[in-house]
Design an enzyme around this catalytic site. Structure first.
Site, PDB file in Angstrom:
ATOM      1  N   GLU A  17       0.866  -1.219  -0.169  1.00 16.49           N
ATOM      2  CA  GLU A  17       0.124  -0.129  -0.128  1.00 16.49           C
ATOM      3  C   GLU A  17       0.965   1.092  -0.011  1.00 16.49           C
ATOM      4  O   GLU A  17       0.524   2.221  -0.511  1.00 16.49           O
ATOM      5  CB  GLU A  17      -1.000  -0.224   1.262  1.00 16.49           C
ATOM      6  CG  GLU A  17      -2.001   0.927   1.032  1.00 16.49           C
ATOM      7  CD  GLU A  17      -3.305   0.805   1.770  1.00 16.49           C
ATOM      8  OE1 GLU A  17      -3.807   1.693   2.676  1.00 16.49           O
ATOM      9  OE2 GLU A  17      -3.674  -0.486   1.980  1.00 16.49           O
ATOM     10  N   ASP A  75      -3.088  -3.178   2.858  1.00 20.98           N
ATOM     11  CA  ASP A  75      -3.448  -3.268   4.368  1.00 20.98           C
ATOM     12  C   ASP A  75      -4.672  -4.410   4.366  1.00 20.98           C
ATOM     13  O   ASP A  75      -5.306  -4.385   3.620  1.00 20.98           O
ATOM     14  CB  ASP A  75      -4.128  -1.945   5.007  1.00 20.98           C
ATOM     15  CG  ASP A  75      -2.965  -0.827   5.217  1.00 20.98           C
ATOM     16  OD1 ASP A  75      -1.559  -1.334   5.207  1.00 20.98           O
ATOM     17  OD2 ASP A  75      -3.395   0.241   5.357  1.00 20.98           O
ATOM     18  N   TYR A  85      -0.803  -2.721  13.582  1.00 18.92           N
ATOM     19  CA  TYR A  85      -1.787  -1.745  12.457  1.00 18.92           C
ATOM     20  C   TYR A  85      -2.632  -0.878  13.157  1.00 18.92           C
ATOM     21  O   TYR A  85      -3.162  -1.377  14.069  1.00 18.92           O
ATOM     22  CB  TYR A  85      -2.412  -2.857  11.680  1.00 18.92           C
ATOM     23  CG  TYR A  85      -3.263  -2.237  10.494  1.00 18.92           C
ATOM     24  CD1 TYR A  85      -2.645  -1.572   9.637  1.00 18.92           C
ATOM     25  CD2 TYR A  85      -4.552  -2.246  10.754  1.00 18.92           C
ATOM     26  CE1 TYR A  85      -3.463  -1.052   8.360  1.00 18.92           C
ATOM     27  CE2 TYR A  85      -5.474  -1.642   9.681  1.00 18.92           C
ATOM     28  CZ  TYR A  85      -4.760  -1.112   8.553  1.00 18.92           C
ATOM     29  OH  TYR A  85      -5.689  -0.672   7.559  1.00 18.92           O
TER      30      TYR A  85
END
Length: 730
Positions: free
Chosen positions: A8, A104, A309
Site C-alpha cells: 500500500e 492493508d 496496524y
C-alpha cells in the site's frame, strides 16, 4: 517466472523487499530473484468524476441530476499518476505470472489493490498477504501462508458498494443543494449525521435550565459525613424547605455509628487500545486531534515498526498472538519500561486471558507493541507520547486487578442517615505500571463519588457516638451536558445510539456491531473535512457548528441526518462481505434512495443566507468575501463557489505568550505580521523572532538529536578535552 507484490505504501514495500531479499531498484519497484515489490501511495485509482462521463457535467445544473453511472468508470489520481504507470508496467511484464496483494488487511486495503488491478486491466492470478504488523517475522510468516486472492472477492464487492453508494448519494445531493441555494453546501451519510449530533447537543445546552439542589454535611474531627436520602439513596434533594428544616432539627442531636461495611473490590486492567480509544485518550491527555494521533500512529507502525496496524476497531487479541507475547514484552524492555516489562513477563496468565477473544477480532487485533525493540531516542516527543500510552496499556493487561477494601460508614442522626466512604489499597496490581501517572480512568472519575470515597477514615466502630458535629446545608445547581470536543465527538460517532430517533433495537445493535458512523480509518478525516468546509469551528477545545452548518441542517433531507441510514448500509455491506447479499441488489436500492433525496431537495422551500459577509472584496472576481473560521485559522473566502479564492487572515501558532503562556495567533501579512494573545499581549513578528533568538530557540529538535548522537559516538577525550588538559592554570 516471478511474483509481483503490491504494497500500500513505499515504507511497507521496502520492508517486504528486505525480508524477501529484493535489492535491485527499478522505477517505482524493487526486484529480486523470485519477487518484484511495487507499491501504491494509498489509493492510486478512484471513481471518476462526473465530467469524465459527460463534458456537460462540468457545469453544475439541476437538470443534469440524477447522475447514475452504469458502469462506474475509474480514473488515476492525478498526483500519483507516475507511480500508477510504474505499477502498471510491472503488472504487464511477461515474466510476472501472479500478483500478491499486500495492501492493508481490511475492506479499504482490498479496494486499493483491486482498483489498481482493474484499471491496469490485469487478468493474472492473485494471492493475498494478510498480516497485522510489518515486522520481519510477521512478513515471513505471512508469505509462508499466502491465501487465495479470490477468497476476498466478497470483501472487494462490499468495498466497491460503499464507494459507489457514497458517490451516488454524496455527489448528487451536494450538487442539488449547491444549485438550489447557490452556496457551497455538501452532505453525506456520515458527515451530515455527525453535524446533526452536534446540533442536538447544542440545542440541549441552550434549552437547559439549571435547577438548584441541596444536601447536608456533618463534620467532626476530620471526618465528613454526607446526608443520604433513605428512599432514593441520592445525596441531594430539590426541596430547599425540607433541607433547611432538617438542618435545624438535627443540630445538637446525638450521632451514632450504626454500620461499618467493608467490601473487598477488584478493578481489572482496562482493555487494549483500538484506534478510537487511543484517539480519545490522546485528545484528553495531550490535546492531539484525531487526525494527528492517526498520523503519529502511522509513523510508529510504518517507519519505527514498533506498534501494530493502527486502523483497528478491536480491543482484543486473537489466540494466535499469544505465543508472540513474550517477544513483544522483551521488545518493551527499554528506557523507563524496562522494569515493568520484566515484571509483566514474569506474571502468570490465566488459561483464557480476558484480553484474548477470537470472536471480537475481525480484520485486525488491538494495537500492541511489535517484537521490534523501540529506539526511544529516534522518536519525536509526540511519537513517544503515543508509544507510551500503548506500551503501558499493553503491559497493564498482564498484571492482576487493582485490589482495595471499600469501607462505608453509616451514621444515624435523629433518624436521618449520613455516610462516609474510604478505601484501603490492598494491591496496586496493574496500576503499578502507571506509577504516579494518572490514568484516563482516574481523570474521568465522578466528582460526587470522589467526595464520598477518597477519605481517610478514623478508627471507629459500630455503636460509637460522634461528638461535636457541625451540620450545614450544601447547595449546587444541575449542569447542562458539555459541548463536544474531539474526544467526546469520536465517542458519539462510534456509538451514536443515544442520537437515534427511531430507538430501533435492531438498528442500534447494528450500529454497535459495525462501529457507528464512519470507520476507525475515516473518522479523523471526516472531522477534518467538516472543519475544512467551514461547518465546524473550535472555541478553545470545544467544537461548535457554524451558521453555515445550522442552515445546511435545515435544508438537507431528514433521512440523511439520521445515524440509522449508516446502520442500514453497514448491515447490508456486512452481508455482501460475507457473500449473503448480491452487490446488484444493494446498488439498486441506493439508486432509488438517491432519486428520493433529489426530489426532496428540489421541492424544498428553505433559503440560505450568508450572514458572515464582509466588506472586503475578492481580488480575483470582485465579489464580497465571507469571514470563516477553520480549525486553527481565520480566513476570508470568496462567496462565489466557482471563483474559490481564499486567504488566511489569522492562524493559531505554537508560539507561546510570554505573559500567560497560551498559544498566540499570527495576524496580517509580510512585515506587518503581529502575534496577538487572548490575554491582550501583542508582539510584532520581527520582535518575537529577535526575542526567541536571545532565548536560544534557533535550535531544532533534530539538531538536539544529532548533537546527542554525536556525543555518544565521540570518545570522551576529544580535541577540546585534550586542549583543556594541557592548559596550565597555576
Amino acid at each position: 517466472m516471478k511474483s509481483l507484490v503490491i504494497a500500500e505504501k513505499p515504507s511497507v514495500a521496502r520492508d517486504i523487499a528486505r525480508v524477501l531479499k529484493c535489492s535491485k531498484k527499478l522505477n517505482g519497484a524493487i526486484e529480486g530473484n523470485r519477487y518484484i515489490i511495487t507499491w501504491g501511495l494509498g489509493h492510486l485509482v478512484t471513481l471518476a468524476d462526473p465530467e469524465d462521463y459527460n463534458v456537460k457535467y462540468k457545469e453544475w445544473k439541476m437538470e443534469h441530476l440524477p447522475m447514475m453511472p452504469n458502469p462506474f468508470k475509474l480514473e488515476v489520481i492525478g498526483q500519483t499518476g507516475k507511480q500508477f504507470s510504474a505499477v502498471k508496467n510491472q503488472i504487464h511484464r511477461k515474466d510476472v505470472e501472479e500478483i500478491i496483494i499486500a495492501t492493508d488487511a481490511g475492506r479499504e486495503g482490498e479496494l486499493v489493490a483491486r482498483l489498481i488491478l482493474e484499471k491496469a486491466g490485469s487478468k493474472k492470478p492473485i494471492k493475498r498477504l494478510w498480516i497485522s504488523s510489518v515486522t520481519d517475522k510477521a512478513i515471513s510468516d505471512g508469505f509462508a501462508h499466502l491465501k487465495n486472492g479470490h477468497d476476498y472477492d466478497s470483501l472487494y464487492d462490499a468495498a466497491m458498494c460503499r464507494a459507489e453508494a457514497d458517490w451516488l448519494v454524496g455527489i448528487n445531493a451536494t450538487r442539488a443543494l449547491t444549485c438550489k441555494y447557490n452556496a457551497q453546501l455538501s452532505c453525506g451519510r456520515v458527515q451530515t449525521p455527525t453535524l446533526a449530533m452536534i446540533a442536538k447537543r447544542e440545542a440541549q445546552i441552550k434549552e437547559f435550565k439549571p435547577v438548584p439542589f441541596y444536601g447536608m454535611t456533618a463534620k467532626t474531627g476530620g471526618l465528613t459525613l454526607t446526608w443520604q436520602d433513605q428512599k432514593s439513596k441520592s445525596y441531594r434533594s430539590f426541596d430547599k424547605e425540607r433541607m433547611e428544616k432538617l438542618v435545624s432539627q438535627l443540630r445538637g442531636e446525638e450521632a451514632v455509628v450504626t454500620a461499618i461495611k467493608k467490601t473487598p473490590k477488584k478493578t481489572p486492567a482496562p482493555l487494549l487500545y483500538d484506534l478510537t480509544e487511543l484517539q480519545r485518550d490522546a485528545n484528553k491527555k495531550y490535546g492531539f486531534s484525531a487526525k494527528e494521533t492517526l498520523n503519529i500512529m502511522q509513523r510508529l507502525y510504518e517507519n519505527h515498526k514498533v506498534l501494530t496496524y493502527p486502523r483497528t476497531d478491536s480491543r482484543y487479541l486473537s489466540s494466535d498472538i499469544i505465543p508472540t507475547l513474550k517477544d513483544r514484552l522483551a521488545a518493551c524492555q527499554t528506557g523507563p519500561y524496562r522494569k515493568m516489562a520484566l515484571m509483566a513477563s514474569k506474571q502468570t496468565l490465566p488459561g483464557k486471558p480476558a484480553f484474548v477473544n477470537d470472536a471480537k477480532v475481525s480484520d485486525h487485533h488491538a494495537i500492541i507493541p511489535t517484537e521490534q525493540s523501540a529506539q526511544l531516542s529516534h522518536m519525536t516527543n509526540e511519537e513517544w507520547k503515543i508509544y507510551d500510552l500503548v506500551v503501558r496499556r499493553f503491559m497493564a493487561v498482564f498484571f492482576p486487578p487493582f485490589q482495595y477494601e471499600q469501607t462505608q460508614v453509616t451514621v444515624e442522626i435523629a433518624g436521618e442517615h449520613f455516610v462516609a466512604s474510604g478505601k484501603i489499597i490492598k494491591s496496586q496490581g496493574w496500576k503499578e505500571v502507571y506509577g504516579d501517572l494518572q490514568t484516563t480512568e482516574d481523570e474521568t472519575e465522578n466528582e460526587e463519588d470522589r467526595s464520598l470515597k477518597d477519605q481517610t477514615l478514623p478508627e471507629i466502630k459500630e455503636g460509637d457516638r460522634l461528638p461535636e458535629l457541625y451540620i450545614s446545608m450544601t447547595e449546587g445547581k444541575t449542569k447542562p451536558p458539555a459541548p463536544f470536543n474531539e474526544a467526546t465527538l469520536l465517542s458519539a460517532m462510534e456509538n451514536p445510539i443515544a442520537f437515534m430517533e427511531s430507538h430501533d433495537k435492531k438498528m442500534a445493535q447494528t450500529l454497535g456491531e459495525t462501529g457507528g458512523l464512519g470507520t476507525v480509518a475515516t473518522r479523523a478525516d471526516i472531522i477534518e473535512k467538516l472543519f475544512g468546509s467551514f461547518l465546524l469551528e473550535k472555541r478553545g477545545k470545544d467544537i461548535y457548528l457554524t451558521s453555515k452548518a445550522k442552515q445546511l441542517l435545515e435544508l438537507v433531507p431528514e433521512e440523511l441526518k439520521k445515524p440509522e441510514l449508516t446502520a442500514d448500509w453497514e448491515m447490508k455491506l456486512s452481508r455482501i462481505a460475507k457473500g449473503q447479499m448480491k452487490k446488484q441488489t444493494f446498488m439498486k436500492e441506493i439508486e432509488g434512495y438517491t432519486q428520493e433525496i433529489l426530489d426532496e431537495i428540489k421541492c424544498g422551500e428553505g433559503t440560505f443566507r450568508h450572514d458572515n459577509l464582509t466588506n472586503t472584496k475578492c481580488p480575483r472576481c470582485g465579489k464580497r468575501m465571507l469571514a470563516v473560521k477553520g480549525k486553527n485559522s481565520e480566513m476570508l473566502v470568496c462567496q462565489d463557489r466557482e471563483c474559490g479564492y481564499r486567504e488566511t487572515v489569522a492562524k493559531t501558532t505554537n508560539a507561546r505568550c510570554p505573559v500567560c503562556h497560551k498559544k498566540m495567533q499570527l495576524r496580517g501579512k509580510g512585515e506587518s505580521q503581529i502575534f496577538v494573545c487572548v490575554c491582550g499581549h501583542k508582539e510584532k513578528l520581527t520582535a518575537f523572532q529577535e526575542r526567541r533568538k536571545k532565548e536560544g530557540a534557533g535550535v531544532s529538535k533534530k539538531d538536539v538529536q544529532k548533537y546527542l548522537k554525536k556525543q555518544k559516538e565521540e570518545p570522551v577525550n576529544n580535541a577540546f578535552a585534550d586542549a583543556f588538559a594541557k592548559l596550565n592554570l597555576k
